[in-house]
Design an enzyme around this catalytic site. Structure first.
Site, PDB file in Angstrom:
ATOM      1  N   GLU A  14      -9.094  -5.509  -4.167  1.00 28.57           N
ATOM      2  CA  GLU A  14      -8.771  -4.606  -3.472  1.00 28.57           C
ATOM      3  C   GLU A  14      -9.740  -3.379  -2.733  1.00 28.57           C
ATOM      4  OE1 GLU A  14      -5.554  -3.756  -2.766  1.00 28.57           O
ATOM      5  OE2 GLU A  14      -4.316  -4.481  -4.125  1.00 28.57           O
TER       6      GLU A  14
ATOM      7  N   HIS B  78      -7.649  -5.697   0.044  1.00 29.29           N
ATOM      8  CA  HIS B  78      -6.356  -4.718   0.447  1.00 29.29           C
ATOM      9  C   HIS B  78      -5.783  -5.269   1.554  1.00 29.29           C
ATOM     10  CE1 HIS B  78      -3.774  -1.223  -0.532  1.00 29.29           C
ATOM     11  NE2 HIS B  78      -4.010  -1.027   0.600  1.00 29.29           N
TER      12      HIS B  78
ATOM     13  N   SER C 247       0.872  -1.208  -0.082  1.00 31.99           N
ATOM     14  CA  SER C 247      -0.025  -0.047   0.099  1.00 31.99           C
ATOM     15  C   SER C 247       0.829   1.361   0.059  1.00 31.99           C
ATOM     16  CB  SER C 247      -1.037   0.066   1.165  1.00 31.99           C
ATOM     17  OG  SER C 247      -2.157   1.107   1.062  1.00 31.99           O
TER      18      SER C 247
END
Length: 513
Positions: free
Chosen positions: A317, A418, A196
């Protein structure tokens, strides 16, 4: 997760003599090693300075403070974690060296939207990766306004730096180069990896002249590679921050307490994606120095550092952002229309498709899920493809998509969201409580996938192709085959996995932002 300690581990390095822990599960651990001086007070928004060598032995048995930050349920710090501006420390896990040879080194940059997170998160316990054969280093760096606020235009003569956090990371990498041999690591084989925001820092480092020679391989997991902003936008964020804080001079900035700065940054953090869907308040800045140009543009041209790259995203995600009702990755039609319009306005030379043409890429997807697919692709998959297409012409590059989800996560329609690959890479299932991941089973499959991923990641860090025993070989990505490893119960290589996405978006999907 707390590993039982059986004794003391001692490392004698140029930076000092460090007393850590010998672990009953194998390997050694040192925590809370200072690599820089405090950045509080006059040090705010200035380049961090290296900590001097310690004349006395250093007890390195507990994590240092986390950087000042707000709270989010998505990022779990240990309950007793203090926060402090004096937070620039690192932690090391080292395997038992059976043959005495130095091990490859993996330096982790945590995620958290550039505003949350710390190296002390239980998810990032390096013991399992160390047992797989790597020396693992996790670092703290400044985050939020203290790490990513560019004040150089507002106060041009105060010695401020546009990218304080990036400077911290570069300093930590230099510390690793100078000291890691004392902990069993090979300074010639340093891999930087992150997820990320941490993945975004990795792709940024791949284009920073100051990072040249500090690492030989890179891994970017779910990198928002295009979320790096120009100096003009950064100056606007600085104005917002100063207004929110109610401070308009350098003396006031230095006098403001960390709690006040965090409160102001959280307000700005919440406001920006509402005003500008798909963007965030705090991120690396194109400063003409550490970041000379937008990293996604540099990498798409094939002009990044010529180091091998492993890069990829997760299949679902956006589901985490939908579940948390987060504006960071908008999934409603109106916000997505604004993101597409912004892309068209910023790149008028591109034939950006209409909403109907974009929807064609998601044929067969339930209507309410189309927005999540588009947001996922604009926010993560497309930037990752830009990077893979360009960097594969510069250095060997491997592309993946993580698809695995347990029965419970499938039932909840969370899927491979995610950050869901993190526990697999680190081998740290169940460290956050409560954890419903395996409530309907799936633990055995997950453990096998985790072991395979760790083997691939560490083998790559050691200098080889990211292959694993009894698993399909993972070929490098190129613009002819576009091979992608799909990580599931059984890994499989899929040629041109993103064909529909490319066909629907046309040249846009492969054009740098």
């Amino acid at each position: 997760m707390t590993a039982p300690v059986t004794g003391t581990a001692i490392a004698s390095a140029p930076a000092g003599v460090f007393h850590g822990d010998a672990l009953s599960s194998g390997g050694r651990r040192w925590r809370g090693i200072r690599y820089a001086l405090s950045t509080a007070g006059d040090g705010r928004w200035r380049p961090s300075e290296p900590a001097p060598p310690s004349a006395d032995p250093v007890e390195a048995r507990s994590f240092g403070p986390a950087a000042p930050q707000g709270h989010t349920p998505a990022v779990k710090l240990p309950a007793d974690t203090p926060t402090d501006e004096d937070c620039l420390t690192l932690n090391i896990w080292s395997p038992d060296a059976a043959d005495g040879r130095p091990a490859p080194v993996m330096v982790w940059l945590h995620g958290g939207a550039y505003i949350f997170g710390a190296s002390s998160q239980a998810m990032y316990d390096g013991a399992a990766l160390a047992r797989a054969g790597a020396v693992v280093v996790t670092i703290n760096y400044r985050i939020g306004a203290l790490g990513f606020l560019d004040l150089t235009r507002v106060f041009p003569n105060e010695g401020f730096t546009a990218n304080p956090a990036l400077g911290d990371i570069l300093l930590a990498l230099r510390w690793v180069q100078s000291n890691i041999a004392a902990f069993g690591g090979d300074p010639e084989r340093v891999t930087v990896f992150g997820e990320s925001a941490g993945g975004g820092l990795v792709t940024t480092l791949l284009t920073s002249p100051a990072a040249e020679g500090l690492f030989w391989r890179a891994i970017a997991q779910s990198s928002p590679a295009s979320s790096v902003y120009d100096a003009e936008r950064a100056a606007g964020i600085a104005d917002r921050m100063l207004t929110q804080l109610g401070v308009f001079d350098v003396a006031g900035l230095r006098a403001a307490g960390p709690a006040a700065i965090v409160a102001a940054q959280m307000a700005v953090f919440a406001a920006i994606p509402e005003a500008e869907p798909g963007t965030i308040a705090f991120a690396p800045v194109v400063d003409g120095d550490l970041v000379p140009e937008a990293p996604a543009a540099v990498l798409a041209r094939g002009d990044g550092h010529p180091v091998p790259l492993l890069i990829g995203t997760n299949r679902d995600e956006a589901s985490l952002f939908r579940m948390m009702k987060s504006p960071l990755l908008p999934v409603d039609d109106a916000s997505i229309d604004r993101m597409i319009a912004d892309l068209s306005r910023e790149r008028p030379e591109l034939e950006v498709p209409t909403r109907d043409e974009v929807h064609a890429a998601y044929e067969g997807v339930r209507h309410h899920a189309i927005g999540m697919g588009i947001a996922r692709d604009i926010g993560f998959r497309m930037p990752t493809l830009w990077v893979a297409e360009g960097h594969s012409r510069r250095a060997p590059t491997w592309l993946y998509r993580f698809d695995h989800a347990t029965p419970m996560l499938k039932l909840l329609r969370i899927g491979a969201t995610h950050g869901s690959e993190l526990a697999y890479v680190w081998g740290t299932f169940g460290v956050n409580s409560p954890d419903i991941t395996f409530r309907l089973g799936g633990r055995r499959d997950a453990e096998r996938i985790s072991e395979r991923m760790r083997e691939r990641w560490v083998t790559f860090a050691a200098g080889m192709a990211p292959d694993a025993a009894d698993a399909e070989a993972w070929p490098p990505y190129d613009t002819a085959e576009r091979a992608t490893l799909v990580i599931e119960t059984v890994d499989r290589v899929v040629p041109d996995l993103d064909q529909k996405l490319r066909e629907s978006w046309g040249d846009t999907v492969l054009a740098f932002p």
